[in-house]
Design a protein around this motif. Structure first.
Motif, PDB file in Angstrom:
ATOM      1  N   SER A 120      42.137  23.945  39.692  1.00 39.34           N
ATOM      2  CA  SER A 120      42.514  24.432  41.058  1.00 39.34           C
ATOM      3  C   SER A 120      43.592  25.334  40.767  1.00 39.34           C
ATOM      4  CB  SER A 120      42.738  23.443  41.995  1.00 39.34           C
ATOM      5  OG  SER A 120      43.833  22.596  41.658  1.00 39.34           O
ATOM      6  N   ASN A 121      44.745  24.813  39.769  1.00 39.83           N
ATOM      7  CA  ASN A 121      45.716  25.837  39.319  1.00 39.83           C
ATOM      8  C   ASN A 121      45.147  26.978  38.863  1.00 39.83           C
ATOM      9  OD1 ASN A 121      48.114  24.716  40.015  1.00 39.83           O
ATOM     10  ND2 ASN A 121      47.867  23.042  38.503  1.00 39.83           N
ATOM     11  N   PHE A 122      44.237  26.871  37.929  1.00 42.36           N
ATOM     12  CA  PHE A 122      43.708  28.201  37.405  1.00 42.36           C
ATOM     13  C   PHE A 122      42.986  29.238  38.288  1.00 42.36           C
ATOM     14  CE2 PHE A 122      44.965  26.308  33.180  1.00 42.36           C
ATOM     15  CZ  PHE A 122      45.292  27.431  32.597  1.00 42.36           C
ATOM     16  N   GLU A 123      42.208  28.268  39.189  1.00 42.84           N
ATOM     17  CA  GLU A 123      41.404  29.049  40.116  1.00 42.84           C
ATOM     18  C   GLU A 123      42.462  29.705  41.012  1.00 42.84           C
ATOM     19  OE1 GLU A 123      37.263  26.555  40.378  1.00 42.84           O
ATOM     20  OE2 GLU A 123      38.951  26.087  41.968  1.00 42.84           O
ATOM     21  N   SER A 124      43.395  29.306  41.473  1.00 40.40           N
ATOM     22  CA  SER A 124      44.449  29.799  42.530  1.00 40.40           C
ATOM     23  C   SER A 124      45.000  30.743  41.528  1.00 40.40           C
ATOM     24  CB  SER A 124      45.473  28.768  42.752  1.00 40.40           C
ATOM     25  OG  SER A 124      46.497  29.405  43.632  1.00 40.40           O
ATOM     26  N   LEU A 125      45.469  30.727  40.271  1.00 38.66           N
ATOM     27  CA  LEU A 125      46.076  31.928  39.900  1.00 38.66           C
ATOM     28  C   LEU A 125      45.046  33.209  39.722  1.00 38.66           C
ATOM     29  CD1 LEU A 125      48.307  33.218  38.024  1.00 38.66           C
ATOM     30  CD2 LEU A 125      47.525  32.228  35.979  1.00 38.66           C
ATOM     31  N   GLU A 126      43.915  33.104  39.367  1.00 40.28           N
ATOM     32  CA  GLU A 126      42.729  33.871  39.110  1.00 40.28           C
ATOM     33  C   GLU A 126      42.743  34.664  40.412  1.00 40.28           C
ATOM     34  OE1 GLU A 126      37.951  34.575  38.144  1.00 40.28           O
ATOM     35  OE2 GLU A 126      38.908  32.557  37.685  1.00 40.28           O
ATOM     36  N   LEU A 127      42.988  33.993  41.737  1.00 40.36           N
ATOM     37  CA  LEU A 127      42.882  34.489  42.936  1.00 40.36           C
ATOM     38  C   LEU A 127      43.977  35.542  43.170  1.00 40.36           C
ATOM     39  CD1 LEU A 127      41.507  35.074  45.872  1.00 40.36           C
ATOM     40  CD2 LEU A 127      42.905  33.029  46.566  1.00 40.36           C
ATOM     41  N   CYS A 128      45.250  35.020  42.770  1.00 42.12           N
ATOM     42  CA  CYS A 128      46.419  35.863  42.723  1.00 42.12           C
ATOM     43  C   CYS A 128      46.250  37.161  41.937  1.00 42.12           C
ATOM     44  CB  CYS A 128      47.507  34.900  42.431  1.00 42.12           C
ATOM     45  SG  CYS A 128      49.242  35.735  41.897  1.00 42.12           S
ATOM     46  N   LEU A 129      45.812  36.960  40.602  1.00 39.82           N
ATOM     47  CA  LEU A 129      45.683  38.147  39.957  1.00 39.82           C
ATOM     48  C   LEU A 129      44.647  39.210  40.494  1.00 39.82           C
ATOM     49  CD1 LEU A 129      46.062  36.409  36.225  1.00 39.82           C
ATOM     50  CD2 LEU A 129      47.645  37.478  37.459  1.00 39.82           C
ATOM     51  N   ASN A 130      43.650  38.628  41.053  1.00 41.66           N
ATOM     52  CA  ASN A 130      42.845  39.583  41.712  1.00 41.66           C
ATOM     53  C   ASN A 130      43.102  40.165  42.684  1.00 41.66           C
ATOM     54  OD1 ASN A 130      40.321  39.403  39.969  1.00 41.66           O
ATOM     55  ND2 ASN A 130      39.933  37.285  40.576  1.00 41.66           N
ATOM     56  N   ARG A 131      43.993  39.632  43.486  1.00 39.78           N
ATOM     57  CA  ARG A 131      44.866  40.286  44.636  1.00 39.78           C
ATOM     58  C   ARG A 131      45.759  41.088  44.319  1.00 39.78           C
ATOM     59  NH1 ARG A 131      45.055  34.833  48.665  1.00 39.78           N
ATOM     60  NH2 ARG A 131      42.906  35.430  49.892  1.00 39.78           N
ATOM     61  N   PHE A 132      46.580  40.771  43.139  1.00 38.78           N
ATOM     62  CA  PHE A 132      47.185  41.759  42.792  1.00 38.78           C
ATOM     63  C   PHE A 132      46.786  43.096  42.126  1.00 38.78           C
ATOM     64  CE2 PHE A 132      49.922  43.734  39.226  1.00 38.78           C
ATOM     65  CZ  PHE A 132      51.121  43.884  39.961  1.00 38.78           C
ATOM     66  N   LEU A 133      45.646  43.043  41.576  1.00 39.99           N
ATOM     67  CA  LEU A 133      44.741  44.160  41.151  1.00 39.99           C
ATOM     68  C   LEU A 133      44.552  44.844  42.220  1.00 39.99           C
ATOM     69  CD1 LEU A 133      42.602  42.771  38.293  1.00 39.99           C
ATOM     70  CD2 LEU A 133      44.003  44.528  38.045  1.00 39.99           C
ATOM     71  N   ALA A 134      44.158  44.372  43.354  1.00 38.98           N
ATOM     72  CA  ALA A 134      43.789  44.963  44.646  1.00 38.98           C
ATOM     73  C   ALA A 134      45.023  45.811  45.326  1.00 38.98           C
ATOM     74  CB  ALA A 134      43.036  44.360  45.601  1.00 38.98           C
ATOM     75  N   ASP A 135      46.047  45.167  45.115  1.00 38.88           N
ATOM     76  CA  ASP A 135      47.416  45.898  45.845  1.00 38.88           C
ATOM     77  C   ASP A 135      48.286  46.365  44.841  1.00 38.88           C
ATOM     78  OD1 ASP A 135      46.169  44.406  47.999  1.00 38.88           O
ATOM     79  OD2 ASP A 135      47.446  42.548  47.751  1.00 38.88           O
ATOM     80  N   GLN A 136      48.119  46.610  43.600  1.00 36.26           N
ATOM     81  CA  GLN A 136      48.902  46.907  42.560  1.00 36.26           C
ATOM     82  C   GLN A 136      49.574  48.367  42.920  1.00 36.26           C
ATOM     83  OE1 GLN A 136      47.130  47.046  38.730  1.00 36.26           O
ATOM     84  NE2 GLN A 136      49.333  46.956  37.705  1.00 36.26           N
ATOM     85  N   LYS A 137      48.714  49.067  43.333  1.00 37.07           N
ATOM     86  CA  LYS A 137      49.423  50.466  43.550  1.00 37.07           C
ATOM     87  C   LYS A 137      50.301  50.730  44.921  1.00 37.07           C
ATOM     88  CE  LYS A 137      45.626  53.494  41.499  1.00 37.07           C
ATOM     89  NZ  LYS A 137      44.561  54.404  41.555  1.00 37.07           N
ATOM     90  N   SER A 138      49.837  49.980  45.746  1.00 37.58           N
ATOM     91  CA  SER A 138      50.506  49.934  47.229  1.00 37.58           C
ATOM     92  C   SER A 138      51.884  49.034  47.059  1.00 37.58           C
ATOM     93  CB  SER A 138      50.077  49.345  48.300  1.00 37.58           C
ATOM     94  OG  SER A 138      49.574  47.789  47.994  1.00 37.58           O
ATOM     95  N   LEU A 139      51.899  48.098  46.076  1.00 44.99           N
ATOM     96  CA  LEU A 139      53.126  47.517  45.429  1.00 44.99           C
ATOM     97  C   LEU A 139      54.020  48.222  44.599  1.00 44.99           C
ATOM     98  CD1 LEU A 139      51.646  43.899  45.138  1.00 44.99           C
ATOM     99  CD2 LEU A 139      52.967  44.531  47.027  1.00 44.99           C
ATOM    100  N   GLY A 158      44.005  23.728  47.684  1.00 46.04           N
ATOM    101  CA  GLY A 158      43.984  24.222  46.399  1.00 46.04           C
ATOM    102  C   GLY A 158      44.849  25.369  45.982  1.00 46.04           C
ATOM    103  N   GLN A 159      45.606  26.106  47.076  1.00 48.07           N
ATOM    104  CA  GLN A 159      46.294  27.268  46.451  1.00 48.07           C
ATOM    105  C   GLN A 159      47.687  27.173  46.090  1.00 48.07           C
ATOM    106  OE1 GLN A 159      44.552  30.373  46.389  1.00 48.07           O
ATOM    107  NE2 GLN A 159      42.834  28.800  46.272  1.00 48.07           N
ATOM    108  N   ARG A 160      48.192  27.753  45.502  1.00 49.49           N
ATOM    109  CA  ARG A 160      49.570  27.646  44.845  1.00 49.49           C
ATOM    110  C   ARG A 160      50.220  29.135  45.055  1.00 49.49           C
ATOM    111  NH1 ARG A 160      50.471  23.288  41.554  1.00 49.49           N
ATOM    112  NH2 ARG A 160      52.581  23.698  42.163  1.00 49.49           N
TER     113      ARG A 160
END
Length: 516
Positions: A120-139, A158-160
């Protein structure tokens, strides 16, 4: 992947290393070619992997300590030193011993807990990184240099929460919760038009759909003694606002001193529905001030009272005499991490008990300013419409009750089977109609979460199951009613509460100081 991350114990790590390696390899494969990291992916993930390893070790530690003690008492350990005898529990002629292998058959549920924690820790990090990829330019952020689990974050659904560090040494916090309450809190501060030294600052947030990004804030010491006084004037104003906006999670980890400014770090419990309190409520409901009934024994975790120099935990397994056959576990202790809720000057820290007059002064100013602005606040229909739509956390039980259950099911007398763990939780938590959901979440090592939308009378569990008409009115109606009922008498009652509890804390600190 070659692991460079350190483990607390190489022998205990063998019980979870395969799962950890498998999850890490998968994550690296997914992000290897996406140009997201400053250095090689394994190096960027090193600290995160080490943290996951520590969490896994915490789960397995009590049972290993128990089994080593049992083997020692039975005379099964070999060697002339405590360290040699400890190693002999696990290894003989470079192979696992029958004693070590028996752990896997004796505690299958325990090992299942460890595997699910890692996954669950790794799944949570994968979700975080995918969201960062989507928001990277705006951030406006580029390459990630380091990733760590936010130390104060619990597992919800299950999220961190994660701390991302970039090549320019700037840091960004990812939180998988609705950050719009933090933004609405900031707007409320602006509406009050507070003047020095009662002005407040708040988090810079980028809310998204039930997750978001927060600018990382460093703890800063005060440059002058008077700045400590101003910190607590502002803390009093913050207390008045938290009370008006029905905030309920003011423990010491949710406040940081940025010089002379107290910054609230978690707005997840703003806009609570207190319609069940027909006689009204006091500032104690914010938990920024806490009823100190047992402070002599346990201290207080309230952000404006707590004076711990380092973070403490009463349910965290600390290994004593580690790597020896005298290994044991203590569940109350301190971390090396400094607390950040108190201002400091010239190396000295100051709690709210040191500045009672300033804190009451700030509360009085804040209360009066809110009262003066009530017509304007109530007329701000756009703000209320946004408040009605956010998702905020509802706390039905004390977090400490959940924390106890999580640690209890990890003990050797319980963790042999899921059914045993389930029965222990059921016997610990007072029965209510939500308990089956709570038990299921705890068995997955989550803190059970409930939500509400302030414009509704319902609330929801972490799986979005709806519980209809739990409240007599909406949280918006409740807060608006409280604003109309503000009075000199209610203000005086809250000041009396603040003064009484802080004086008790001050007396306790004085006694401890003299004893030391």
């Amino acid at each position: 992947m070659v692991f460079s991350a350190p483990f607390r114990d190489a022998y205990r790590a063998q019980y979870y290393l395969q799962t950890l390696k498998s999850c890490a390899d998968k994550l690296i494969e997914v992000f290897q070619e996406k140009g997201l990291f400053l250095g090689p992916v394994p190096e960027v993930l090193c600290d995160f992997i080490a943290q996951v390893g520590v969490e896994a070790d915490q789960i397995i530690l009590p049972s290993i300590a128990h089994e080593v003690a049992q083997a020692k008492a039975a005379g099964f350990l070999k060697g002339t030193t405590p360290e040699e005898r400890y190693i002999s529990f696990f290894e003989e002629q470079q192979t696992f011993t029958p004693l070590a292998k028996a752990v896997m058959t004796t505690y299958p549920f325990l090992l299942d807990l460890v595997d699910r924690l890692i996954i669950s820790n790794f799944e949570s990090l994968e979700l975080c990184l995918n969201r960062f990829l989507a928001d990277q330019k705006s951030l406006g952020r580029s390459l990630i240099d380091k990733i760590t689990i936010l130390s104060a974050s619990d597992r919800h659904r299950g999220q961190r929460a994660f701390l991302l560090q970039f090549k320019d040494t700037q840091k960004l916090i990812y939180k998988p919760v609705d950050l719009r309450p933090d933004a609405l809190f900031s707007q409320f501060i602006e509406l009050l038009n507070l003047r020095f030294p009662y002005d407040l600052k708040s988090l810079q947030t980028t809310p998204k759909a039930y997750y978001g990004w927060i600018e990382f804030i460093h703890y800063q010491a005060c440059q002058k003694q008077d700045e400590c006084n101003n910190f607590y004037r502002r803390a009093g104003v913050l207390l008045a606002i938290a009370d008006a906006l029905n905030y309920t999670d003011g423990h010491y980890e949710n406040l940081i001193a940025m010089g002379q400014y107290p910054i609230l770090l978690d707005g997840e419990t703003f806009f609570q529905n207190h319609s069940a309190y027909p006689a009204g409520k006091s500032v104690l409901s914010t938990l920024l001030i806490q009823k100190a009934t047992s402070i002599e024994q346990f201290g207080t975790h309230a952000a404006l009272q707590s004076f711990y120099p380092v973070k403490t935990e009463q349910f965290y397994p600390h290994a004593l005499r580690d790597h020896t056959d005298e290994l044991s576990v203590s569940f109350r202790g301190t971390f090396n991490e400094q607390t950040h809720n108190c201002p400091s000057f010239n190396g000295s820290r100051f709690s709210g008990a040191d500045f009672i007059d300033e804190l009451i002064e700030g509360f009085s100013i804040g209360y009066d300013q809110i009262s003066e602005k009530v017509p304007e606040i109530l007329a701000n229909h756009t703000w209320w419409a946004e408040v009605a739509k956010v998702r905020t956390r509802v706390v039905l039980r004390r977090t400490v009750d959940y924390a106890y259950c999580l640690k209890r099911i990890q003990q050797p007398d319980v963790c042999s089977s899921r059914d045993t763990a389930k029965n222990i939780i059921a016997s610990t938590l007072k029965n209510n109609r939500f308990r089956e959901y709570e038990i299921a979440d705890l068995l997955d090592l989550n803190f059970p979460i409930f939500y509400q939308y302030p414009g509704e009378r319902h609330f929801y569990d972490g799986h979005e199951k709806k519980y209809d008409n739990e409240f007599s009115k909406t949280a918006v109606q409740n807060m608006q009613q409280q604003l109309r009922q503000r009075s000199i008498e209610r203000k005086a009652m809250n000041i009396s509460v603040i003064e009484g509890h802080l004086k008790r804390v001050a007396k306790h600190y004085e006694l401890v100081s003299h004893a030391t």
